[in-house]
Design a protein around this motif. Structure first.
Motif, mmCIF file in Angstrom:
data_model
loop_
_atom_site.group_PDB
_atom_site.id
_atom_site.type_symbol
_atom_site.label_atom_id
_atom_site.label_comp_id
_atom_site.label_asym_id
_atom_site.label_seq_id
_atom_site.Cartn_x
_atom_site.Cartn_y
_atom_site.Cartn_z
ATOM 1 N N ASP A 1 -1.675 -2.798 -9.569
ATOM 2 C CA ASP A 1 -2.254 -2.647 -8.299
ATOM 3 C C ASP A 1 -1.759 -3.886 -7.545
ATOM 4 O OD1 ASP A 1 -3.358 -2.391 -5.839
ATOM 5 O OD2 ASP A 1 -5.462 -2.372 -6.635
ATOM 6 N N GLU A 2 -0.632 -3.844 -6.871
ATOM 7 C CA GLU A 2 -0.263 -4.904 -5.818
ATOM 8 C C GLU A 2 -1.116 -5.213 -4.565
ATOM 9 O OE1 GLU A 2 2.085 -7.030 -6.765
ATOM 10 O OE2 GLU A 2 2.731 -5.620 -8.795
ATOM 11 N N ALA A 3 -2.086 -4.262 -4.414
ATOM 12 C CA ALA A 3 -2.800 -4.600 -3.054
ATOM 13 C C ALA A 3 -4.116 -4.890 -3.387
ATOM 14 C CB ALA A 3 -2.712 -3.287 -2.344
ATOM 15 N N LEU B 1 0.901 -1.224 -0.015
ATOM 16 C CA LEU B 1 0.103 -0.130 -0.131
ATOM 17 C C LEU B 1 0.622 1.280 0.060
ATOM 18 C CD1 LEU B 1 -2.850 -1.084 2.501
ATOM 19 C CD2 LEU B 1 -3.010 -0.481 -0.044
ATOM 20 N N ALA B 2 2.007 1.268 0.873
ATOM 21 C CA ALA B 2 2.810 2.518 0.866
ATOM 22 C C ALA B 2 3.270 3.276 -0.368
ATOM 23 C CB ALA B 2 3.921 2.243 1.578
ATOM 24 N N PRO B 3 3.375 2.412 -1.388
ATOM 25 C CA PRO B 3 3.841 3.011 -2.803
ATOM 26 C C PRO B 3 2.802 3.317 -3.393
ATOM 27 C CG PRO B 3 5.096 0.804 -2.415
ATOM 28 C CD PRO B 3 3.773 0.933 -1.466
ATOM 29 N N GLU C 1 -3.502 5.408 6.437
ATOM 30 C CA GLU C 1 -1.869 5.168 7.234
ATOM 31 C C GLU C 1 -1.907 3.553 7.452
ATOM 32 O OE1 GLU C 1 -0.056 7.309 10.997
ATOM 33 O OE2 GLU C 1 -1.794 5.886 11.592
ATOM 34 N N VAL C 2 -0.646 3.147 7.231
ATOM 35 C CA VAL C 2 -0.479 1.627 7.504
ATOM 36 C C VAL C 2 0.630 1.445 8.367
ATOM 37 C CG1 VAL C 2 -0.063 -0.622 6.457
ATOM 38 C CG2 VAL C 2 -1.294 0.797 5.058
#
Length: 461
Positions: free
Chosen positions: A235-237, A69-71, A96-97
């Motif tokens: 989308d990796e998430a 998620l961060a990227p 936020e994670v």
């Protein structure tokens, strides 16, 4: 292909992510939360225009979700797979994670933040670290939290944050546990008792029960490729879900909250009838199909329910064993609900793996199957299909080398010398952490389980 982010937005979130402040903390930032509570929270923001309820998501185990998620600036897509063409929606409500093992102090500080008034949880049954209906004070992680380290367990995190707060908190359990809200309150109270001090704010805090329902299978590379085709970015998430979504919440809050009812949730004075219907119809049938399906070599629940014999057993379980034990909530036809459940399970677009549903059976079995089993035996019935589901779990435990279960060492130890169906049943039925004494001492149940385990055991075992 570029990656999904605020600078690569092919599908704009319904709410501007940059406008959201954090008012909710969610513990257990897995695929289910991202396909369920986060979606309802975003829908509520759309309906009301209130931007106060951005989510701080906490991963309890690994940094994998943060790295996904961060990227992407917290953005991800929900890929809905129904009977028609798949659809995709970008969600921006997670702002936020945090990762508990890496930043335990930051997790507690965020829950203690006065701007936060609601905590939600999807940590699975084993995340509560319970034993015998209460907190397992012998659990090494609970012990470590009690000795003063920055807490890494869910109960420890909640207790530490409550001890710092002046305003009460609403803590909403969304896991498949009977009376999950009151149960979590008990665990936190027992933690405070073990510490020797309970903060005043605990009495004013609220732990409403809730019931959640949406099938969210594990994301595959094919799903990521499909999402990329629809979005035009990687989308990796991405998470996958069926179109159906249900959230029933007890209307008992300590303060401000998102207008979840505007996002599709149902607020009610009594969650119990909804909860029992879901646990005993949907979750129990899901588990039975997982164990029987896995034993027959089926990879997914959809494959299992398309087996005519297993589909008939699932129907029998619902209509003959489960429904007689239930009191339907207003507006819910139990027979129709059961038929809908089987239709949802048969959705070929949802590749919900049998082994995924089968994991953690030692904590799922008591809440999904054993209560119904006890009720039917008390009523003088012979619940053949229910016991078949339990027998399938026993055979699955016995024949699965790398068992994914919090009690795997104890289960495998109990079965170390079990070479016959009778020995398998006796070894597992004797475990008090799974089976209550009333079931352990039921000879008719033991006899039926032995017959069924024998019938299910592979011939080379």
């Amino acid at each position: 292909m570029p990656r999904l982010s605020l600078t690569n937005l092919p599908v704009t979130p319904a709410v501007d992510p940059g406008s959201l402040s954090i008012g909710v903390v969610h513990l257990g930032l897995g695929a289910f939360h991202r396909a369920h509570q986060a979606v309802v929270t975003e829908r509520a923001a759309v309906a009301t225009g209130n931007t106060r309820w951005g989510i701080s998501g906490v991963s309890q185990r690994s940094a994998a979700v943060r790295e996904q998620l961060a990227p992407q600036d917290g953005l991800y897509a929900v890929l809905e797979r129904g009977l028609g063409d798949p659809t995709v929606q970008v969600i921006g409500s997670i702002r936020e994670v945090l990762t508990a093992p890496e930043s335990p102090e930051a997790v507690v500080a965020r829950i203690a933040d006065p701007a936060v008034s609601v905590v939600t949880l999807t940590v699975t049954e084993k995340g509560y670290r319970a034993k015998g209906g209460g907190l397992d004070l012998d659990d090494p992680e609970i012990q470590a939290d009690l000795t003063g380290r920055p807490p890494r367990t869910v109960v420890g995190q909640l207790a530490a944050a409550l001890a710092r707060r002046e305003a009460p908190l609403t803590i909403v359990s969304c896991d498949n546990l009977v009376a999950n809200g009151p149960f979590l309150r008990r665990l936190v109270a027992e933690y405070f008792d073990a510490r020797g001090k309970t903060p005043d704010v605990f009495a004013a805090s609220r732990f409403p029960a809730s019931m959640v329902d949406r099938i969210v299978p594990a994301t595959t590379e094919d799903d990521r490729a499909e999402a990329a085709r629809l979005l035009g970015v990687r989308d990796e998430a991405v998470v996958v879900a069926e179109p159906f979504l249900q959230w029933i919440i007890e209307d008992e809050f300590a303060g401000d909250r998102p207008a979840w009812e505007r996002g599709g949730a149902v607020l009610t004075a009594d969650v119990a009838p909804w909860e029992q219907a879901k646990l005993r119809i949907l979750n129990a049938t899901h588990s039975m199909l997982a164990y029987l399906g896995a034993l027959r070599g089926y990879e997914t629940i959809a494959e299992a329910v398309r087996d005519d014999e297993l589909a008939a057993l699932a129907h029998t379980l619902i209509t003959e064993d489960v429904i007689p034990t239930l009191t339907p909530p207003d507006g819910l036809d139990l027979t129709a609900y059961g038929a809908t459940v089987l239709e949802r399970f048969a959705n070929p677009a949802l590749k919900h793996r049998t082994t995924q549903v089968a994991m953690d059976g030692s904590v799922k079995l008591p809440v999904r199957l054993l209560g119904t089993l006890q009720d039917r035996l008390t009523a003088g019935a012979e619940p053949t299909t229910l016991t078949l589901a339990v027998a399938a779990w026993m055979v699955y435990v016995h024949t699965t080398p790398a068992l994914d279960d919090p009690q795997a060492p104890a289960l495998k130890s109990a079965l170390a010398n079990a070479t016959t169906p009778t020995a398998v049943v006796d070894a597992l039925l004797a475990l008090p952490t799974i089976f209550p004494a009333t079931l352990q001492s039921a000879p008719a149940l033991r006899d039926l389980l032995i017959t069924q385990v024998a019938a299910l055991t592979p011939r080379n075992q």
